[in-house]
Design a protein around this motif. Structure first.
Motif, PDB file in Angstrom:
ATOM      1  N   LEU A  68      12.451   3.512  -6.190  1.00 13.98           N
ATOM      2  CA  LEU A  68      11.879   3.441  -4.812  1.00 13.98           C
ATOM      3  C   LEU A  68      11.344   4.389  -4.230  1.00 13.98           C
ATOM      4  CD1 LEU A  68      15.075   1.040  -3.510  1.00 13.98           C
ATOM      5  CD2 LEU A  68      12.463   0.289  -4.129  1.00 13.98           C
ATOM      6  N   GLY A  69      11.920   5.682  -4.425  1.00 13.02           N
ATOM      7  CA  GLY A  69      11.430   6.795  -3.827  1.00 13.02           C
ATOM      8  C   GLY A  69       9.944   7.152  -4.489  1.00 13.02           C
ATOM      9  N   LEU A  70       9.780   7.075  -5.695  1.00 20.60           N
ATOM     10  CA  LEU A  70       8.523   7.145  -6.670  1.00 20.60           C
ATOM     11  C   LEU A  70       7.475   6.142  -6.025  1.00 20.60           C
ATOM     12  CD1 LEU A  70       9.889   8.337 -10.170  1.00 20.60           C
ATOM     13  CD2 LEU A  70       8.778   9.874  -8.593  1.00 20.60           C
ATOM     14  N   ILE A  71       8.053   4.809  -5.932  1.00 17.75           N
ATOM     15  CA  ILE A  71       7.032   3.777  -5.583  1.00 17.75           C
ATOM     16  C   ILE A  71       6.388   4.235  -4.283  1.00 17.75           C
ATOM     17  CG2 ILE A  71       7.055   1.550  -4.728  1.00 17.75           C
ATOM     18  CD1 ILE A  71       9.132   0.777  -7.132  1.00 17.75           C
ATOM     19  N   PHE A  72       7.450   4.589  -3.221  1.00 22.57           N
ATOM     20  CA  PHE A  72       6.872   4.757  -1.988  1.00 22.57           C
ATOM     21  C   PHE A  72       5.978   6.078  -1.750  1.00 22.57           C
ATOM     22  CE2 PHE A  72      10.238   2.036  -0.313  1.00 22.57           C
ATOM     23  CZ  PHE A  72       9.531   1.588   0.797  1.00 22.57           C
ATOM     24  N   ARG A  73       6.322   6.750  -2.703  1.00 23.42           N
ATOM     25  CA  ARG A  73       5.524   8.130  -2.823  1.00 23.42           C
ATOM     26  C   ARG A  73       4.019   7.976  -3.326  1.00 23.42           C
ATOM     27  NH1 ARG A  73       5.003  11.687  -6.979  1.00 23.42           N
ATOM     28  NH2 ARG A  73       4.530  13.773  -6.573  1.00 23.42           N
ATOM     29  N   GLY A  74       4.226   7.099  -4.523  1.00 19.82           N
ATOM     30  CA  GLY A  74       2.778   6.810  -4.816  1.00 19.82           C
ATOM     31  C   GLY A  74       1.835   5.835  -3.980  1.00 19.82           C
ATOM     32  N   VAL A  75       2.459   4.831  -3.331  1.00 19.51           N
ATOM     33  CA  VAL A  75       1.632   4.128  -2.399  1.00 19.51           C
ATOM     34  C   VAL A  75       1.276   4.936  -1.274  1.00 19.51           C
ATOM     35  CG1 VAL A  75       1.878   2.139  -0.779  1.00 19.51           C
ATOM     36  CG2 VAL A  75       3.154   1.928  -2.952  1.00 19.51           C
ATOM     37  N   ALA A  76       2.270   5.781  -0.774  1.00 17.25           N
ATOM     38  CA  ALA A  76       1.761   6.547   0.427  1.00 17.25           C
ATOM     39  C   ALA A  76       0.481   7.665  -0.054  1.00 17.25           C
ATOM     40  CB  ALA A  76       3.019   7.277   0.954  1.00 17.25           C
ATOM     41  N   PHE A  77       0.469   8.087  -1.099  1.00 20.54           N
ATOM     42  CA  PHE A  77      -0.382   8.988  -1.762  1.00 20.54           C
ATOM     43  C   PHE A  77      -1.801   8.284  -1.455  1.00 20.54           C
ATOM     44  CE2 PHE A  77      -1.126  13.033  -4.153  1.00 20.54           C
ATOM     45  CZ  PHE A  77      -2.635  12.571  -4.701  1.00 20.54           C
ATOM     46  N   GLU A  78      -1.927   7.052  -2.025  1.00 17.52           N
ATOM     47  CA  GLU A  78      -2.827   6.346  -2.125  1.00 17.52           C
ATOM     48  C   GLU A  78      -3.385   6.011  -0.765  1.00 17.52           C
ATOM     49  OE1 GLU A  78      -5.096   6.279  -4.413  1.00 17.52           O
ATOM     50  OE2 GLU A  78      -3.668   6.920  -5.888  1.00 17.52           O
ATOM     51  N   PHE A  79      -2.468   5.314   0.139  1.00 16.37           N
ATOM     52  CA  PHE A  79      -2.766   4.857   1.478  1.00 16.37           C
ATOM     53  C   PHE A  79      -2.818   5.917   2.483  1.00 16.37           C
ATOM     54  CE2 PHE A  79      -1.805   0.956  -0.559  1.00 16.37           C
ATOM     55  CZ  PHE A  79      -2.478  -0.091   0.122  1.00 16.37           C
ATOM     56  N   ARG A  80      -2.706   6.949   2.552  1.00 15.12           N
ATOM     57  CA  ARG A  80      -3.049   7.877   3.245  1.00 15.12           C
ATOM     58  C   ARG A  80      -4.646   8.264   3.466  1.00 15.12           C
ATOM     59  NH1 ARG A  80      -3.742  13.319   3.500  1.00 15.12           N
ATOM     60  NH2 ARG A  80      -2.295  13.582   5.107  1.00 15.12           N
ATOM     61  N   TRP A  81      -5.172   8.116   2.508  1.00 11.76           N
ATOM     62  CA  TRP A  81      -6.682   8.285   2.536  1.00 11.76           C
ATOM     63  C   TRP A  81      -7.536   6.754   2.893  1.00 11.76           C
ATOM     64  CZ3 TRP A  81      -7.564  13.165   2.386  1.00 11.76           C
ATOM     65  CH2 TRP A  81      -6.958  13.921   1.562  1.00 11.76           C
ATOM     66  N   ARG A  82      -6.991   5.945   2.417  1.00 13.93           N
ATOM     67  CA  ARG A  82      -7.376   4.482   2.775  1.00 13.93           C
ATOM     68  C   ARG A  82      -6.915   3.892   4.378  1.00 13.93           C
ATOM     69  NH1 ARG A  82      -6.988   5.778  -2.264  1.00 13.93           N
ATOM     70  NH2 ARG A  82      -8.691   4.925  -3.880  1.00 13.93           N
ATOM     71  N   ASP A  83      -6.241   4.335   4.793  1.00 15.11           N
ATOM     72  CA  ASP A  83      -5.554   3.910   6.088  1.00 15.11           C
ATOM     73  C   ASP A  83      -5.355   4.926   6.890  1.00 15.11           C
ATOM     74  OD1 ASP A  83      -4.478   1.868   7.896  1.00 15.11           O
ATOM     75  OD2 ASP A  83      -2.706   2.190   6.956  1.00 15.11           O
ATOM     76  N   PRO A  84      -6.578   5.811   7.259  1.00 12.36           N
ATOM     77  CA  PRO A  84      -6.226   6.815   8.166  1.00 12.36           C
ATOM     78  C   PRO A  84      -5.671   6.643   9.637  1.00 12.36           C
ATOM     79  CG  PRO A  84      -8.582   6.316   8.137  1.00 12.36           C
ATOM     80  CD  PRO A  84      -7.771   5.449   6.952  1.00 12.36           C
ATOM     81  N   GLY A  85      -5.687   5.298   9.943  1.00 13.60           N
ATOM     82  CA  GLY A  85      -5.100   5.070  11.364  1.00 13.60           C
ATOM     83  C   GLY A  85      -3.460   5.054  11.444  1.00 13.60           C
ATOM     84  N   HIS A  86      -3.142   4.952  10.216  1.00 15.68           N
ATOM     85  CA  HIS A  86      -1.640   5.221  10.112  1.00 15.68           C
ATOM     86  C   HIS A  86      -1.119   6.245   9.264  1.00 15.68           C
ATOM     87  CE1 HIS A  86      -2.350   0.696  10.969  1.00 15.68           C
ATOM     88  NE2 HIS A  86      -1.146   1.066  11.929  1.00 15.68           N
ATOM     89  N   ARG A  87      -2.081   7.145   9.101  1.00 12.66           N
ATOM     90  CA  ARG A  87      -1.818   8.562   8.272  1.00 12.66           C
ATOM     91  C   ARG A  87      -0.513   9.209   8.509  1.00 12.66           C
ATOM     92  NH1 ARG A  87      -6.893  12.007   6.861  1.00 12.66           N
ATOM     93  NH2 ARG A  87      -7.121  10.127   5.645  1.00 12.66           N
ATOM     94  N   ALA A  88      -0.083   9.180   9.806  1.00 11.16           N
ATOM     95  CA  ALA A  88       1.215   9.668  10.042  1.00 11.16           C
ATOM     96  C   ALA A  88       2.486   9.083   9.477  1.00 11.16           C
ATOM     97  CB  ALA A  88       1.625   9.846  11.502  1.00 11.16           C
ATOM     98  N   PHE A  89       2.429   7.843   9.424  1.00 14.61           N
ATOM     99  CA  PHE A  89       3.454   6.819   8.730  1.00 14.61           C
ATOM    100  C   PHE A  89       3.512   7.275   7.077  1.00 14.61           C
ATOM    101  CE2 PHE A  89       4.401   3.089   6.227  1.00 14.61           C
ATOM    102  CZ  PHE A  89       5.703   2.958   6.614  1.00 14.61           C
TER     103      PHE A  89
END
Length: 334
Positions: free
Chosen positions: A93-114
């Motif tokens: 689960l940690g690796l999944i959340f980490r991988g999703v966060a890695f991609e989405f922080r660039w594609r969803d800048p409005g929620h980058r802090a999350f």
């Protein structure tokens, strides 16, 4: 495959895969652990960009290690997994959340802090779970009739918590020294400052785990301290001292590659120490590598595939690191 001890060959292959995973995924997990200490903006972007081309390929070795264990040592797989299910689930689960966060922080800048928080939490949870799994195996697994016979929480102990914290701190050191090599400006200066503290913390954690391990079982104590074996095993802590001195010297002199290599050296020596303690057991204190090995015909068949696949993975990995061998900036590699 006449003339080869296939059981030892496969033990070496899986050991190599696990070590390759620790070395390669360790530093990018370490960057996630350190992520909150970097300033929002350029420092965080540089840290992310430094691992962007390689982070997902690094996890190939986790698949190789886990799949190899299932195929070559199915009995060990069938015992270790039930004994550590909560840790394995947490790690994945940690690796999944980490991988999703890695991609989405660039594609969803409005929620980058999350996504930054998710990246850090996923990295810490994955690293902690890996370290606690190591501790759970070292402290021994209850086995009856070739099956796990312990409880749901047998993996949880002061020793497994110690090994979990040690791995988190060690990965953070790898991450800091990687950033010394790969970043510039304020990111570089921040990584250098962090590396000094993390090097001290890693050595303290390594010493604590090393001091506690011989008291887990007499067999561990005997392998490390009885003559004449102590003449050989004593070289491991001596080499740790050499690596540690070189690490601090290189940090003070402002070297950029040597600190990372010395941090890797500390992990390699820790892995050698783990081998000294465990061999010939794969599930201490009940199952040896020979007890757990698949039939020789299966090992021969698997080895034929490994001889092809492993060089391909190594070649791809080497090529990727060579292509992205320079410094990284806010917008990617120079």
């Amino acid at each position: 495959m006449m003339g080869f001890d296939l059981t030892l060959v496969w033990a070496a292959i899986i050991g190599f895969a696990v070590m390759a995973y620790v070395v390669m995924d360790g530093f990018d997990l370490g960057i996630g652990i350190l992520f909150p200490t970097f300033k929002v903006g350029e420092e965080r972007d540089q840290a992310m960009n430094s691992i962007a081309p390689v982070w997902d390929g690094n996890e190939t070795w986790l698949v190789m290690g886990g799949g190899g264990l299932l195929a070559a040592f199915p009995l060990a797989y069938a015992i270790i997994l039930p004994a550590t299910y909560p840790l394995m689930i947490a790690m994945l689960l940690g690796l999944i959340f980490r991988g999703v966060a890695f991609e989405f922080r660039w594609r969803d800048p409005g929620h980058r802090a999350f996504w930054d928080v998710a990246f850090t939490v996923g990295s810490v949870v994955a690293a902690l779970a890996q370290g606690m799994t190591l501790g759970a195996i070292l402290q021994g697994i209850t086995v009856e009739n070739n099956a796990y016979a312990g409880g749901w929480l047998d993996w949880l102990s002061p020793f497994s918590l110690l090994t979990g914290i040690a791995v988190v701190v060690g990965y953070a050191l790898l991450g800091a020294t990687w950033l010394i090599w790969k970043t510039e400006g304020s990111s570089l200066r921040h990584a250098q400052a962090m590396a000094f503290r993390l090097a001290l913390a890693t050595l303290v954690a390594l010493a604590a785990v090393s001091a506690a391990t011989p008291y887990l079982a007499y067999e561990y104590w005997r392998r490390w301290f009885e003559m004449p074996g102590v003449l050989l095993t004593a070289q491991v802590p001596l080499l740790v001292v050499v690596c540690a001195v070189t690490l601090f010297w290189s940090l003070r002199r402002g070297h950029e590659r040597l600190p990372f290599l010395m941090a890797l050296g500390l992990f390699l020596l820790g892995f050698v120490g783990l081998g000294v303690s465990l061999y010939p057991y794969i599930v201490p204190p009940a199952v040896t590598i020979r007890d757990a090995a698949a039939p020789e015909e299966s090992l021969s068949f698997l080895l034929a595939g490994a001889i092809v696949i492993i060089p391909l993975i190594l070649a791809y990995t080497a090529w990727a690191y060579w292509v992205f061998r320079g410094k990284v900036g806010t917008h990617g590699y120079h």
